[in-house]
Scaffold this motif. Structure first.
Motif, short mmCIF file in Angstrom:
data_model
loop_
_atom_site.label_atom_id
_atom_site.label_comp_id
_atom_site.label_asym_id
_atom_site.label_seq_id
_atom_site.Cartn_x
_atom_site.Cartn_y
_atom_site.Cartn_z
N ARG A 76 -93.75 33.01 27.43
CA ARG A 76 -92.16 32.63 27.79
C ARG A 76 -91.41 32.57 26.76
O ARG A 76 -90.31 33.19 26.54
CB ARG A 76 -92.19 31.74 28.99
N SER A 111 -95.94 44.41 34.47
CA SER A 111 -96.40 43.41 35.46
C SER A 111 -96.15 42.02 34.91
O SER A 111 -95.58 40.79 35.48
CB SER A 111 -97.38 43.66 36.57
N SER A 117 -92.76 40.86 34.02
CA SER A 117 -92.00 40.70 35.07
C SER A 117 -92.15 39.37 35.71
O SER A 117 -91.38 38.66 36.05
CB SER A 117 -92.22 41.87 36.04
N HIS A 118 -93.50 38.91 35.72
CA HIS A 118 -93.63 37.68 36.34
C HIS A 118 -93.14 36.71 35.35
O HIS A 118 -92.81 35.64 36.16
CB HIS A 118 -95.50 37.60 36.27
N GLN A 119 -93.21 36.64 33.93
CA GLN A 119 -92.60 35.72 33.27
C GLN A 119 -91.21 35.53 33.51
O GLN A 119 -90.54 34.53 33.47
CB GLN A 119 -92.99 35.89 31.70
N ARG A 170 -89.56 36.55 36.27
CA ARG A 170 -89.15 35.75 37.47
C ARG A 170 -89.06 34.26 37.44
O ARG A 170 -88.46 33.56 37.96
CB ARG A 170 -90.26 36.12 38.66
N LEU A 171 -90.04 33.58 36.66
CA LEU A 171 -90.07 32.29 36.41
C LEU A 171 -88.88 31.89 35.55
O LEU A 171 -88.27 30.73 36.07
CB LEU A 171 -91.31 31.91 35.78
N LYS A 203 -85.95 33.51 35.35
CA LYS A 203 -84.69 33.49 35.93
C LYS A 203 -84.57 32.56 37.30
O LYS A 203 -83.56 32.01 37.19
CB LYS A 203 -84.88 34.99 36.70
N LYS A 204 -85.59 32.20 37.96
CA LYS A 204 -85.58 30.96 38.87
C LYS A 204 -85.03 29.76 38.24
O LYS A 204 -84.21 29.26 39.12
CB LYS A 204 -87.05 30.78 39.43
N THR A 256 -79.89 38.63 34.91
CA THR A 256 -79.87 39.82 34.83
C THR A 256 -78.66 40.74 34.97
O THR A 256 -77.66 40.11 35.31
CB THR A 256 -80.81 40.48 36.26
N TYR A 299 -82.16 42.10 30.94
CA TYR A 299 -82.43 40.65 30.86
C TYR A 299 -81.85 40.09 29.85
O TYR A 299 -81.71 40.83 28.75
CB TYR A 299 -83.74 40.18 30.93
#
Length: 115
Positions: A40, A66, A69-71, A73-74, A76-77, A83, A92
């Motif tokens: 990350r 993928s 994308s997973h990293q 998502r974390l 961004k949350k 984005t 991003y």
């Protein structure tokens, strides 16, 4: 064996008055936990330079799309990245200048420690 301790009540009271609230401590800890992961952190370091899409980051990081994308998502949350959509493409970038400032301060800190 009992250890004796000296407590300066004035210092304790002063710090308690100005201490960061517990809910903020938890949120700050979460940010550092997220940035503590090398994958990350590499993504954040890349986005510090330029806005990129998942494919760009995947190629740069040599991680599957993928996985990237997973990293993301974390990140961004937790409002570390944001984005921007351009047609079908999603780009991003760092969420705000505070993230970049944190990275800059960390870099100064590690360079200071090396000397």
């Amino acid at each position: 064996m009992k250890t004796e301790c000296c407590i300066n009540r004035e210092n304790v009271d002063a710090v308690e008055r100005d201490l960061i609230p517990e809910e903020d401590i938890v949120d700050i800890s979460e940010i550092f936990k997220l940035l503590g992961d090398p994958s990350r952190m590499r993504i954040v370091a890349a986005l510090r330079i330029k806005e990129l899409c998942v494919g760009d980051l995947s190629a740069l990081m040599e991680i599957s799309m993928s996985g990237v994308s997973h990293q993301l998502r974390l990140l961004k949350k937790s409002h570390i990245v944001k984005t921007r959509r351009e047609g079908k493409m999603v780009y991003y970038a760092l969420d705000d200048e505070h993230i970049e400032e944190m990275i800059d301060v960390a870099l100064l800190h590690i360079k200071h420690k090396i000397r």
